[in-house]
Design an enzyme around this catalytic site. Structure first.
Site, PDB file in Angstrom:
ATOM      1  N   LEU A 159       0.835  -1.206   0.000  1.00 43.66           N
ATOM      2  CA  LEU A 159       0.000   0.000   0.000  1.00 43.66           C
ATOM      3  C   LEU A 159       0.863   1.247   0.000  1.00 43.66           C
ATOM      4  O   LEU A 159       0.643   2.171  -0.789  1.00 43.66           O
ATOM      5  CB  LEU A 159      -0.932  -0.019   1.214  1.00 43.66           C
ATOM      6  CG  LEU A 159      -1.736   1.252   1.448  1.00 43.66           C
ATOM      7  CD1 LEU A 159      -2.660   1.548   0.268  1.00 43.66           C
ATOM      8  CD2 LEU A 159      -2.539   1.140   2.742  1.00 43.66           C
ATOM      9  N   TYR A 286     -12.238   6.054   4.972  1.00 44.86           N
ATOM     10  CA  TYR A 286     -11.489   5.394   3.908  1.00 44.86           C
ATOM     11  C   TYR A 286     -11.848   5.929   2.539  1.00 44.86           C
ATOM     12  O   TYR A 286     -11.042   5.858   1.608  1.00 44.86           O
ATOM     13  CB  TYR A 286     -11.660   3.876   3.994  1.00 44.86           C
ATOM     14  CG  TYR A 286     -10.659   3.314   4.976  1.00 44.86           C
ATOM     15  CD1 TYR A 286      -9.349   3.093   4.593  1.00 44.86           C
ATOM     16  CD2 TYR A 286     -11.001   3.097   6.298  1.00 44.86           C
ATOM     17  CE1 TYR A 286      -8.399   2.644   5.486  1.00 44.86           C
ATOM     18  CE2 TYR A 286     -10.058   2.647   7.215  1.00 44.86           C
ATOM     19  CZ  TYR A 286      -8.754   2.422   6.791  1.00 44.86           C
ATOM     20  OH  TYR A 286      -7.817   1.996   7.692  1.00 44.86           O
ATOM     21  N   HIS A 439     -13.125  -3.211   6.527  1.00 47.72           N
ATOM     22  CA  HIS A 439     -13.101  -2.124   7.518  1.00 47.72           C
ATOM     23  C   HIS A 439     -14.457  -1.910   8.177  1.00 47.72           C
ATOM     24  O   HIS A 439     -14.644  -0.968   8.939  1.00 47.72           O
ATOM     25  CB  HIS A 439     -12.622  -0.823   6.869  1.00 47.72           C
ATOM     26  CG  HIS A 439     -11.165  -0.831   6.538  1.00 47.72           C
ATOM     27  ND1 HIS A 439     -10.188  -0.877   7.499  1.00 47.72           N
ATOM     28  CD2 HIS A 439     -10.519  -0.827   5.341  1.00 47.72           C
ATOM     29  CE1 HIS A 439      -8.996  -0.891   6.915  1.00 47.72           C
ATOM     30  NE2 HIS A 439      -9.174  -0.861   5.607  1.00 47.72           N
ATOM     31  N   ASP A 459     -20.011   7.604  18.140  1.00 46.62           N
ATOM     32  CA  ASP A 459     -19.542   6.351  17.565  1.00 46.62           C
ATOM     33  C   ASP A 459     -18.051   6.272  17.906  1.00 46.62           C
ATOM     34  O   ASP A 459     -17.311   7.236  17.717  1.00 46.62           O
ATOM     35  CB  ASP A 459     -19.753   6.345  16.051  1.00 46.62           C
ATOM     36  CG  ASP A 459     -19.464   4.987  15.422  1.00 46.62           C
ATOM     37  OD1 ASP A 459     -18.393   4.427  15.712  1.00 46.62           O
ATOM     38  OD2 ASP A 459     -20.294   4.491  14.663  1.00 46.62           O
ATOM     39  N   HIS A 490     -21.334   0.182  20.010  1.00 43.93           N
ATOM     40  CA  HIS A 490     -22.119   1.133  19.229  1.00 43.93           C
ATOM     41  C   HIS A 490     -23.502   1.327  19.835  1.00 43.93           C
ATOM     42  O   HIS A 490     -23.953   0.549  20.663  1.00 43.93           O
ATOM     43  CB  HIS A 490     -22.248   0.639  17.784  1.00 43.93           C
ATOM     44  CG  HIS A 490     -20.932   0.426  17.110  1.00 43.93           C
ATOM     45  ND1 HIS A 490     -20.250  -0.763  17.181  1.00 43.93           N
ATOM     46  CD2 HIS A 490     -20.161   1.252  16.364  1.00 43.93           C
ATOM     47  CE1 HIS A 490     -19.107  -0.657  16.502  1.00 43.93           C
ATOM     48  NE2 HIS A 490     -19.037   0.549  15.998  1.00 43.93           N
ATOM     49  N   GLU A 690     -20.437  31.593  35.667  1.00 38.20           N
ATOM     50  CA  GLU A 690     -20.906  30.545  36.576  1.00 38.20           C
ATOM     51  C   GLU A 690     -22.425  30.484  36.622  1.00 38.20           C
ATOM     52  O   GLU A 690     -23.030  30.291  37.677  1.00 38.20           O
ATOM     53  CB  GLU A 690     -20.325  30.741  37.980  1.00 38.20           C
ATOM     54  CG  GLU A 690     -18.803  30.638  38.007  1.00 38.20           C
ATOM     55  CD  GLU A 690     -18.219  30.790  39.392  1.00 38.20           C
ATOM     56  OE1 GLU A 690     -18.775  31.579  40.189  1.00 38.20           O
ATOM     57  OE2 GLU A 690     -17.209  30.117  39.691  1.00 38.20           O
TER      58      GLU A 690
END
Length: 757
Positions: A159, A286, A439, A459, A490, A690
């Site tokens: 890669l 991706y 993936h 997530d 999840h 505050e």
């Protein structure tokens, strides 16, 4: 800035000849003579005509000029440091890895500077470095690190070797005419051709796939082929390796399969992962990574082989995908971390500068893209960057408005999808997509919720410290499989402490959820509904999620309805991963003196139990404070429900996981059930003054009024006694469908998928 005007005049003449030749021979592909080859360069990304146009505008296009200045300063500093091409020894994050990665980028930038500034020192820098690589590569063995399923030579995986060649092919194109014929022959014979062969022929398990890895490999082989006029390499890039003989069902250790059915090469990598809406099946993180090779190779093909009409392939999906990707980002431009996604990755990444510029230049010149380019505050130093810079200079930009959108998944758009609901500052991302290749996570019908770019319910994303060598050499950690991919990580239902599809890729990749309906026409009512029937055999899940703008509430709120139907009794766990500090609950809970994991496997081993309770009313409430805003979760509960405060971090001795909290609703010994909740954003807190404003929930009661096969009706009553009713069609949810249902002796009639009043 000094230029050689005689050389510039030559560039103009060359550009005119090239454009004329292209017009006369647009559909003809032929091997060129030495003379015509010299005339064609640069031709890949930066073109001869582009060089002429850029030089004519220099000093008059601020964002381009500023980008050019920054790049020139960067490269001048690199030249002063000298060239280093060390023998490769490291994983990601190590010195040799980082050095070779930096070298490829520096060469690409230096090549562009040579063309634009006409200064030979930049061409010499690229040439000298390439000659060092040529001398090294002739005898370079496979990388000594053996973890990858496909080892490179400069890097530990093919890669990264492909990354290198994608960038270096651009540099080679820019200095092509600077080199002698002998120098070009030396580089092509000893470096570029063997490099391309190793990525492809020597590494079919890497190259012959539909995957973002393979896309980089296809682009690398194809781009150097375009520069070298090597039709064999170009053909291999577009269509994959011919006559490849491999064992059937051979699998690599990245979770993907080699393709034996002809689905390989660049065109297959466009055809398979992208839906007609431009959604990329691995998710936005991706997609962002893959968009650079997709678009930069496509631009090269457009410039060198316009007869392929690559930007029109699959009805222009590459350009559509950029719009989809931008819509998959929050208010701050950060991409939603679906699947293996690292939080914080955004459209300020260089790959998205490429995407925005190319989309604007080769697409419809959408003025909304200019507003994003203006925020990015840099452009590509090529033809597309010039177009964007001129658009910004001429003040043509308009806001890029992100609206609710439903993006289908799958090559035909029939494999589920991702729905994004937006109402004012609230954004909900509802995932009902296919697996997402290797993936993907096992989290059907999951969601995350944001406000102004800040997560309300999160997530988790991936478990990896990208390019941080001390953490697993910068690669995926084992906790990515044991935690991040598991369903319990999840915001969705886990049945019997087992992940969807039992956490098996082979099973999960065969299935996808199905859309019930999506509705965004009414600005006050944004709804998405989808069904999952394969995650647990014998169990169906139908989830309907809405963002509702109600005048009785300060802000839009989220309504979540999860309908579960099963053929047997089960235990259902429903977590809410909130960020911030607990403010208040309406139930009493006990905290243990010592922490123990919730379970032993499927992600449960990573959850500490910090508090336990029994639901004490029909509605259980949790309020929390995060970054100056109050939030309240109101859930419909019964007396048998358990409420568990959990925290990530058990069985994690190296502290690879973030220590974040959740409230989990557990329902035991149940067959069919309904989970209903509302999340409100309300009020604010200022640590300076505050002062706390509107820190209490506006909901008095949340109630299930009806739950049948056809309809589910939920009433929401605020503290002033005003009640709204939401009815969703569980079946027959077409927009043109007519409905009539009786609830508490009152008839409700409407047309469409839902009722809200």
């Amino acid at each position: 800035m000094n230029f050689s005007w005689s050389k510039l005049f030559q560039f103009v003449l060359v550009g005119m000849v090239v454009m004329s030749c292209k017009e006369e021979n647009a559909s003809v592909i032929e091997h060129t003579t030495e003379t015509s080859t010299i005339q064609e360069h640069p031709k890949l990304i930066l073109t001869a005509q582009g060089v002429k146009d850029i030089r004519a505008q220099l000093g008059n296009i601020p964002v381009f000029d500023n980008t050019l200045k920054a790049v020139q300063e960067e490269i001048d500093a690199e030249i002063a440091l000298g060239i280093d091409t060390p023998i490769p020894v490291d994983y990601s994050g190590g010195y040799t890895h980082v050095r070779h990665k930096s070298n490829m980028i520096m060469m690409q930038k230096a090549g562009v500077l040579y063309q634009i500034l006409d200064d030979e020192k930049y061409a010499k820098y690229v040439k000298d470095m390439l000659m060092q690589y040529e001398a090294m590569y002739k005898t370079l063995p496979l990388h000594p690190k053996t973890r990858s399923y496909a080892r490179g030579k400069l890097f530990w995986q093919c890669l990264n070797d492909s990354n290198w060649l994608v960038y270096v092919s651009q540099a080679y194109d820019c200095i092509y005419n600077y080199l002698s014929e002998d120098e070009r022959n030396t580089l092509e014979t000893n470096l570029f051709k063997p490099f391309a062969d190793h990525i492809s022929i020597d590494s079919p398990q890497f190259y012959q796939r539909v995957h973002n890895h393979s896309t980089w490999g296809n682009a690398a082989v194809g781009m150097i082929g375009l520069v070298m006029n090597d039709e064999e390499l170009i053909d291999r890039a577009l269509y994959g390796i011919k006559d490849l003989k491999l064992d059937a069902n051979e699998k690599d250790d990245d979770g993907g399969f080699l393709n034996k059915d002809g689905k390989a090469g660049f065109l297959a990598n466009i055809e398979e992962p992208f839906s007609p809406d431009g959604y990329y099946n691995e998710g936005p993180y991706y997609q962002r990574y893959a968009m650079y090779p997709f678009l930069i190779f496509a631009e090269g093909l457009h410039n060198v082989k316009p007869e392929l009409k690559i930007f029109e392939y699959k009805e222009g999906v590459l350009l559509k995908s950029i719009n989809a990707l931008l819509n998959l980002s929050d208010a701050d431009g950060d991409f939603f971390p679906l699947n293996d996604g690292q939080k914080g990755m955004s459209y300020y990444n260089d790959a998205l500068v490429t995407a925005v510029d190319i989309s604007y230049h080769f697409g419809t010149q959408d003025s909304g893209l200019l507003s994003i380019a203006k925020e990015q505050n840099k452009v590509l130093l090529d033809d597309s960057g010039l177009a964007v810079a001129l658009g910004i200079k001429n003040e043509n930009e308009k806001p890029f408005n992100k609206k609710s959108i439903n993006l289908s998944d799958g090559p035909e758009g029939t494999q589920g999808g991702v729905a994004i609901l937006r109402n004012e500052d609230i954004e909900l991302v509802f995932k009902y997509a296919a697996q997402g290749s290797s993936h993907g996570h096992y989290d059907k019908l999951s969601y995350s919720l944001c406000e102004k770019g800040e997560e309300i319910l999160q997530d988790y994303g991936l478990a990896r410290f990208v390019n941080i060598e001390q953490k697993g050499s910068g690669n995926y950690l084992k906790e990515n499989k044991t935690w991040a991919k598991q369903t319990i990580a999840h915001n969705t239902v886990t049945q019997n402490e087992t992940s969807h599809f039992n956490g098996k890729y082979d099973i999960g990749s065969q299935h996808h959820s199905v859309l019930n309906y999506f509705s965004s026409e009414n600005e006050k009512v944004q709804v998405a509904s989808a069904k999952e029937v394969n995650a647990y055999p014998g169990t169906e899940m139908l989830r309907t999620m809405a963002i509702l703008k109600d005048e009785d509430f300060e802000k839009p709120y989220m309504l979540d309805i999860m309908k579960v139907t099963s053929d047997k009794t089960n235990q259902y766990d429903f977590p809410y991963y909130f960020l911030g500090q607990v403010v208040e609950t309406n139930f009493d809970y006990q905290t243990p003196k010592s922490l123990s994991p919730l379970g032993t496997k499927n992600g449960y081993q990573h959850l500490y139990v910090e508090g336990t309770a029994k639901a004490s009313s029909d509605n259980s409430k949790l309020s929390w404070l995060n970054k100056g805003k109050f939030y309240t979760l109101t859930s419909v509960t019964n007396a048998n429900d358990d409420l568990l405060f959990t925290r990530i971090g058990a069985n994690d001795p190296e502290f690879n996981l973030r220590r974040e909290a959740a409230l989990m609703l557990r329902r035991k010994n149940t067959k069919n059930t309904l989970f209903v909740s509302v999340i409100e954003s309300h009020g604010s807190y200022s640590p300076v003054s505050e002062s706390a404003v509107n820190s209490n929930s506006s909901i008095k009661t949340l109630k299930v009024e009806l739950d049948s096969e056809d309809y589910t009706a939920i009433s929401i009553t605020n503290v002033n006694g005003n009640t709204k009713l939401f009815i969703t069609a569980n079946r027959n949810a077409l927009k043109e469908a007519n409905h009539n249902v009786k609830i508490n002796d009152k008839n409700y009639e409407w047309s469409g998928s839902y009722y809200f009043k």
